[in-house]
Scaffold this motif. Structure first.
Motif, short mmCIF file in Angstrom:
data_model
loop_
_atom_site.label_atom_id
_atom_site.label_comp_id
_atom_site.label_asym_id
_atom_site.label_seq_id
_atom_site.Cartn_x
_atom_site.Cartn_y
_atom_site.Cartn_z
N ALA A 196 5.08 9.14 -12.76
CA ALA A 196 4.22 9.66 -13.82
C ALA A 196 4.92 9.50 -15.17
O ALA A 196 6.14 9.47 -15.25
N VAL B 69 3.68 4.64 -4.95
CA VAL B 69 3.30 5.58 -5.99
C VAL B 69 4.14 5.29 -7.22
O VAL B 69 5.36 5.24 -7.16
N ARG B 70 3.48 5.07 -8.32
CA ARG B 70 4.18 4.81 -9.58
C ARG B 70 4.61 6.15 -10.19
O ARG B 70 3.89 7.14 -10.07
N GLU C 268 0.84 -1.20 0.00
CA GLU C 268 0.00 0.00 0.00
C GLU C 268 0.87 1.24 0.00
O GLU C 268 1.96 1.26 0.57
N GLY C 269 0.39 2.30 -0.61
CA GLY C 269 1.10 3.57 -0.62
C GLY C 269 2.20 3.69 -1.66
O GLY C 269 2.88 4.69 -1.72
#
Length: 183
Positions: free
Chosen positions: A43, A40-41, A37-38
């Motif tokens: 951008a 972040v991929r 969880e948490g």
């Protein structure tokens, strides 16, 4: 001799299996526990349009910088540059026209600084030279060793750092030492 105890034989297998998994890297167990969880991929990168354009207004050669990084000093109306062999030059900031160029007769190590009506350079032999804006030598002072930084001037004091770790404060009027900081 390898012990015949079942635990030790089993323990060796566990160590061997652990080593193989470790050598396999994280990719081996990547999907075993799901995505944390948490996380972040990153951008996707976007193509950026140019928002400014630049063109060269003028170009002046000031000589070789040698082993030192000699950057120019900029004032309201002039750009001052110095070469490693002591050639000091004043250039008009708007037109790029050379106003004057003088040979200071020193090997420059500290670069060129400007302010309070002075143009300052420092040498490999610990000399600090102060010129007026017309290129006339105002004063010459000596610090403890090679000048390593661009001489800075503010509030009536020229500050110079030398190779032995000392920082000297010189009077802007005559170059006399006002203070010395030793680390």
């Amino acid at each position: 001799m390898i012990s015949k105890h079942p635990f030790l034989r089993h323990g060796a297998k566990v160590v061997l299996l652990s080593a193989l998994l470790t050598l396999g890297g994280c990719e081996t167990v990547k999907g075993w526990f799901g995505t944390p969880e948490g996380v972040v991929r990153p951008a996707e990168l976007e193509e950026l349009a140019a928002s400014a354009s630049f063109k060269e207004r003028w170009h002046v050669s000031l000589g070789e910088s040698g082993a030192s990084l000699l950057q120019p000093a900029v004032t309201d109306d002039a750009v001052y540059g110095v070469s490693s062999d002591g050639q000091l030059t004043r250039v008009d900031r708007i037109s790029g026209k050379k106003i004057w160029s003088i040979d200071s007769d020193i090997k420059v190590s500290g670069g060129v600084g400007a302010g309070e009506g002075l143009v300052l350079i420092g040498s490999e032999k610990g000399e600090v030279l102060a010129f007026d804006q017309m290129g006339k030598l105002r004063w010459k002072s000596k610090v403890s060793s090679e000048v390593l930084s661009v001489p800075q001037v503010d509030d009536g004091v020229v500050v110079v750092r030398s190779g032995d770790g000392r920082i000297a404060g010189l009077d802007v009027v005559d170059g006399k030492r006002l203070w010395l900081y030793e680390h």
